[in-house]
Scaffold this active site. Structure first.
Site, PDB file in Angstrom:
ATOM      1  N   HIS A 133      -5.033 -11.738 -15.549  1.00 32.87           N
ATOM      2  CA  HIS A 133      -5.353 -10.424 -16.107  1.00 32.87           C
ATOM      3  C   HIS A 133      -5.648 -10.482 -17.605  1.00 32.87           C
ATOM      4  O   HIS A 133      -6.606  -9.878 -18.068  1.00 32.87           O
ATOM      5  CB  HIS A 133      -4.199  -9.438 -15.863  1.00 32.87           C
ATOM      6  CG  HIS A 133      -3.923  -9.166 -14.417  1.00 32.87           C
ATOM      7  ND1 HIS A 133      -2.892  -8.357 -13.999  1.00 32.87           N
ATOM      8  CD2 HIS A 133      -4.534  -9.605 -13.284  1.00 32.87           C
ATOM      9  CE1 HIS A 133      -2.882  -8.305 -12.673  1.00 32.87           C
ATOM     10  NE2 HIS A 133      -3.859  -9.056 -12.212  1.00 32.87           N
ATOM     11  N   ASP A 170     -10.145  -9.067 -12.436  1.00 27.98           N
ATOM     12  CA  ASP A 170      -8.896  -9.225 -11.670  1.00 27.98           C
ATOM     13  C   ASP A 170      -9.108  -9.840 -10.290  1.00 27.98           C
ATOM     14  O   ASP A 170      -8.820  -9.215  -9.273  1.00 27.98           O
ATOM     15  CB  ASP A 170      -8.160  -7.876 -11.556  1.00 27.98           C
ATOM     16  CG  ASP A 170      -6.767  -8.024 -10.948  1.00 27.98           C
ATOM     17  OD1 ASP A 170      -6.350  -9.158 -10.662  1.00 27.98           O
ATOM     18  OD2 ASP A 170      -6.106  -6.991 -10.748  1.00 27.98           O
ATOM     19  N   ARG A 186       0.829  -1.214   0.000  1.00 25.75           N
ATOM     20  CA  ARG A 186       0.000   0.000   0.000  1.00 25.75           C
ATOM     21  C   ARG A 186       0.863   1.265   0.000  1.00 25.75           C
ATOM     22  O   ARG A 186       0.367   2.376   0.146  1.00 25.75           O
ATOM     23  CB  ARG A 186      -0.952   0.023   1.191  1.00 25.75           C
ATOM     24  CG  ARG A 186      -1.615  -1.294   1.450  1.00 25.75           C
ATOM     25  CD  ARG A 186      -3.133  -1.217   1.488  1.00 25.75           C
ATOM     26  NE  ARG A 186      -3.689  -2.554   1.413  1.00 25.75           N
ATOM     27  CZ  ARG A 186      -4.061  -3.179   0.299  1.00 25.75           C
ATOM     28  NH1 ARG A 186      -3.972  -2.574  -0.873  1.00 25.75           N
ATOM     29  NH2 ARG A 186      -4.541  -4.410   0.331  1.00 25.75           N
ATOM     30  N   GLU A 228       0.782 -16.103  -8.063  1.00 24.60           N
ATOM     31  CA  GLU A 228       0.179 -15.077  -7.184  1.00 24.60           C
ATOM     32  C   GLU A 228      -1.228 -15.538  -6.833  1.00 24.60           C
ATOM     33  O   GLU A 228      -2.182 -14.758  -6.864  1.00 24.60           O
ATOM     34  CB  GLU A 228       0.071 -13.737  -7.906  1.00 24.60           C
ATOM     35  CG  GLU A 228       1.349 -13.114  -8.371  1.00 24.60           C
ATOM     36  CD  GLU A 228       1.087 -11.830  -9.140  1.00 24.60           C
ATOM     37  OE1 GLU A 228       0.229 -11.828 -10.048  1.00 24.60           O
ATOM     38  OE2 GLU A 228       1.727 -10.827  -8.809  1.00 24.60           O
ATOM     39  N   ASP A 248       0.341 -11.434 -16.973  1.00 30.40           N
ATOM     40  CA  ASP A 248      -0.410 -12.067 -15.889  1.00 30.40           C
ATOM     41  C   ASP A 248      -1.565 -12.848 -16.528  1.00 30.40           C
ATOM     42  O   ASP A 248      -2.408 -12.271 -17.214  1.00 30.40           O
ATOM     43  CB  ASP A 248      -0.934 -10.980 -14.943  1.00 30.40           C
ATOM     44  CG  ASP A 248      -1.613 -11.555 -13.700  1.00 30.40           C
ATOM     45  OD1 ASP A 248      -2.501 -12.409 -13.862  1.00 30.40           O
ATOM     46  OD2 ASP A 248      -1.263 -11.140 -12.579  1.00 30.40           O
ATOM     47  N   HIS A 284       3.052 -14.058 -14.606  1.00 28.09           N
ATOM     48  CA  HIS A 284       2.326 -14.285 -13.360  1.00 28.09           C
ATOM     49  C   HIS A 284       1.307 -15.364 -13.654  1.00 28.09           C
ATOM     50  O   HIS A 284       0.380 -15.158 -14.435  1.00 28.09           O
ATOM     51  CB  HIS A 284       1.599 -13.003 -12.921  1.00 28.09           C
ATOM     52  CG  HIS A 284       2.488 -11.989 -12.283  1.00 28.09           C
ATOM     53  ND1 HIS A 284       2.118 -10.672 -12.125  1.00 28.09           N
ATOM     54  CD2 HIS A 284       3.722 -12.117 -11.724  1.00 28.09           C
ATOM     55  CE1 HIS A 284       3.103 -10.020 -11.513  1.00 28.09           C
ATOM     56  NE2 HIS A 284       4.081 -10.865 -11.258  1.00 28.09           N
ATOM     57  N   GLU A 290       3.252  -4.707 -16.364  1.00 25.21           N
ATOM     58  CA  GLU A 290       2.362  -5.856 -16.184  1.00 25.21           C
ATOM     59  C   GLU A 290       1.107  -5.682 -17.036  1.00 25.21           C
ATOM     60  O   GLU A 290       0.528  -4.593 -17.101  1.00 25.21           O
ATOM     61  CB  GLU A 290       1.979  -6.001 -14.702  1.00 25.21           C
ATOM     62  CG  GLU A 290       1.101  -7.229 -14.458  1.00 25.21           C
ATOM     63  CD  GLU A 290       0.962  -7.614 -12.989  1.00 25.21           C
ATOM     64  OE1 GLU A 290       1.668  -7.042 -12.135  1.00 25.21           O
ATOM     65  OE2 GLU A 290       0.135  -8.508 -12.714  1.00 25.21           O
ATOM     66  N   TYR A 338       1.053  -1.203  -4.911  1.00 26.69           N
ATOM     67  CA  TYR A 338      -0.181  -0.927  -5.659  1.00 26.69           C
ATOM     68  C   TYR A 338      -0.551   0.551  -5.654  1.00 26.69           C
ATOM     69  O   TYR A 338      -1.297   1.001  -6.510  1.00 26.69           O
ATOM     70  CB  TYR A 338      -1.359  -1.704  -5.055  1.00 26.69           C
ATOM     71  CG  TYR A 338      -1.234  -3.195  -5.161  1.00 26.69           C
ATOM     72  CD1 TYR A 338      -0.737  -3.784  -6.312  1.00 26.69           C
ATOM     73  CD2 TYR A 338      -1.628  -4.025  -4.117  1.00 26.69           C
ATOM     74  CE1 TYR A 338      -0.624  -5.158  -6.420  1.00 26.69           C
ATOM     75  CE2 TYR A 338      -1.530  -5.407  -4.214  1.00 26.69           C
ATOM     76  CZ  TYR A 338      -1.023  -5.971  -5.360  1.00 26.69           C
ATOM     77  OH  TYR A 338      -0.929  -7.323  -5.460  1.00 26.69           O
ATOM     78  N   HIS A 382       2.430  -1.981 -12.188  1.00 28.96           N
ATOM     79  CA  HIS A 382       1.165  -1.784 -12.886  1.00 28.96           C
ATOM     80  C   HIS A 382       1.259  -0.423 -13.562  1.00 28.96           C
ATOM     81  O   HIS A 382       1.484   0.582 -12.867  1.00 28.96           O
ATOM     82  CB  HIS A 382      -0.001  -1.798 -11.898  1.00 28.96           C
ATOM     83  CG  HIS A 382      -0.180  -3.107 -11.196  1.00 28.96           C
ATOM     84  ND1 HIS A 382      -1.165  -3.328 -10.266  1.00 28.96           N
ATOM     85  CD2 HIS A 382       0.498  -4.284 -11.309  1.00 28.96           C
ATOM     86  CE1 HIS A 382      -1.086  -4.576  -9.827  1.00 28.96           C
ATOM     87  NE2 HIS A 382      -0.087  -5.177 -10.435  1.00 28.96           N
ATOM     88  N   HIS A 416       8.140  -6.397  -7.121  1.00 24.28           N
ATOM     89  CA  HIS A 416       6.849  -5.832  -7.528  1.00 24.28           C
ATOM     90  C   HIS A 416       6.668  -4.484  -6.830  1.00 24.28           C
ATOM     91  O   HIS A 416       6.802  -4.384  -5.619  1.00 24.28           O
ATOM     92  CB  HIS A 416       5.720  -6.797  -7.155  1.00 24.28           C
ATOM     93  CG  HIS A 416       4.400  -6.500  -7.822  1.00 24.28           C
ATOM     94  ND1 HIS A 416       3.792  -5.269  -7.745  1.00 24.28           N
ATOM     95  CD2 HIS A 416       3.587  -7.274  -8.580  1.00 24.28           C
ATOM     96  CE1 HIS A 416       2.649  -5.309  -8.436  1.00 24.28           C
ATOM     97  NE2 HIS A 416       2.500  -6.513  -8.962  1.00 24.28           N
ATOM     98  N   HIS A 446      -7.831 -13.308  -8.608  1.00 21.15           N
ATOM     99  CA  HIS A 446      -7.018 -14.503  -8.851  1.00 21.15           C
ATOM    100  C   HIS A 446      -7.636 -15.728  -8.191  1.00 21.15           C
ATOM    101  O   HIS A 446      -8.197 -15.628  -7.105  1.00 21.15           O
ATOM    102  CB  HIS A 446      -5.612 -14.329  -8.287  1.00 21.15           C
ATOM    103  CG  HIS A 446      -4.876 -13.149  -8.849  1.00 21.15           C
ATOM    104  ND1 HIS A 446      -3.556 -12.901  -8.591  1.00 21.15           N
ATOM    105  CD2 HIS A 446      -5.276 -12.145  -9.677  1.00 21.15           C
ATOM    106  CE1 HIS A 446      -3.173 -11.794  -9.216  1.00 21.15           C
ATOM    107  NE2 HIS A 446      -4.209 -11.316  -9.875  1.00 21.15           N
TER     108      HIS A 446
HETATM  109 ZN    ZN Z   1      -4.140  -9.259 -10.263  1.00 17.70          ZN
HETATM  110 FE    FE Z   2       0.065 -10.120 -11.390  1.00 11.96          FE
HETATM  111 FE    FE Z   3       0.687  -7.135 -10.135  1.00  4.60          FE
END
Ligand code: ZN
Ligand code: FE
Ligand code: FE
Length: 279
Positions: free
Chosen positions: A179, A224, A37, A256, A176, A211, A142, A70, A107, A67, A226
């Site tokens: 995704h 989105d 975060r 993931e 991904d 991913h 991504e 977010y 992202h 990574h 998973h």
């Molecule tokens: Zn995702």
């Molecule tokens: Fe991913």
């Molecule tokens: Fe990601």
């Protein structure tokens, strides 16, 4: 050879992640560069990094994947958020130099109503502000599900970003599977066609990591969410076709999936290794 690992918690450092990877027969892993975060990055401990590099070499690890948090949004409409995003990426890339030759995934961002053209221009601006010619990290864009105003759910959008940066040789893509399926690319029934499209639009040589996730939702849902391997709309068969695909033997795979324990990932890796049919 199947190069596979999963997302791990970075809280105990690099050596601890390396040891966790070994426990589940992984030869790579992904970690957040800082709290997902946002917020402050953990201090790098040089002896921890050195111990990890030694372990990775002794056990023939492949590349690892960092990574970005977010909260990073290079194309926020708010200039202070864009600045925050830029500062985080600049700092992350400096820290990645302790682990030269690896990958940094982010992202691309959400344009929040500014429009795709503005979004892409702002993402390019951020990248050009933080990259430098001697950096040893490859930055991966991504592929996104196309939730809200996300940039990067179409291969052409990623291509435009790569074309806009001053150092395109340091750019790649992380695909991904959840995704792209949610974005409408049919990797279940038309994997060859999707890879041909990726190759035509971006170039498969840019594809560095995958991913590997199942999806809770149907193709083109733009959701989105998973799912565990074999427990979603992709299914085990389609996922096994992906890891065995002749054009995907140069990439490494990161799970993931929504697992609560390391053992859960270990079982998925064992399952995937059992359906891997190349040497
Ligand atoms: Zn995702
Ligand atoms: Fe991913
Ligand atoms: Fe990601």
């Amino acid at each position: 050879m199947l190069h596979i690992g999963c997302h791990l918690s970075a809280s105990k450092g690099y050596l601890a992640m390396g040891k966790d990877a070994l426990k589940i027969h992984a030869d790579t892993f992904q970690f957040f560069t800082r709290n997902p975060r946002g917020g402050k990055a953990k201090e790098i401990k040089e002896n921890d990094v050195a111990a990890f590099l030694q372990l990775a070499e002794a056990h023939q690890f492949t590349s690892i994947l960092a990574h970005a948090p977010y909260t990073m949004n290079a194309c926020s409409a708010d200039a202070s958020v864009r600045q925050f995003s830029r500062d985080m990426m600049a700092d992350d890339l400096q820290r990645m130099e302790y682990l030269p030759g690896n990958f940094y995934n982010f992202h691309p961002g959400s344009h929040v109503g500014q429009g795709m053209d503005t979004g892409i221009a702002q993402i390019i601006e951020q990248l050009n502000a933080v990259m430098w010619p001697e950096q040893r990290t490859t930055i991966l864009l991504e592929t996104m599900a196309g939730k809200g105003s996300e940039v990067g759910s179409r291969f052409a959008e990623l291509r435009r970003i790569i074309d806009g940066v001053a150092l395109p040789e340091k750019m790649g893509v992380c695909l991904d599977t959840c995704h792209v399926y949610d974005a409408g690319y049919d990797i279940v029934d038309h994997l060859d066609d999707v890879l041909a499209e990726f190759d035509a639009v971006i170039g498969l040589e840019r594809l560095k990591a995958i991913h590997l996730n199942d999806s809770m939702n149907p193709m083109n849902s733009h959701k989105d969410r998973h799912a565990k391997i074999g427990q979603g709309s992709l299914g085990l068969e389609a996922i096994c076709r992906i890891i065995n695909h002749p054009q995907l033997q140069q990439v490494f795979f990161i799970l993931e999936t929504p697992q609560d324990t390391l053992d859960g990932y270990g079982e998925e890796i064992a399952l995937l290794r059992s359906c891997y049919q190349r040497d």
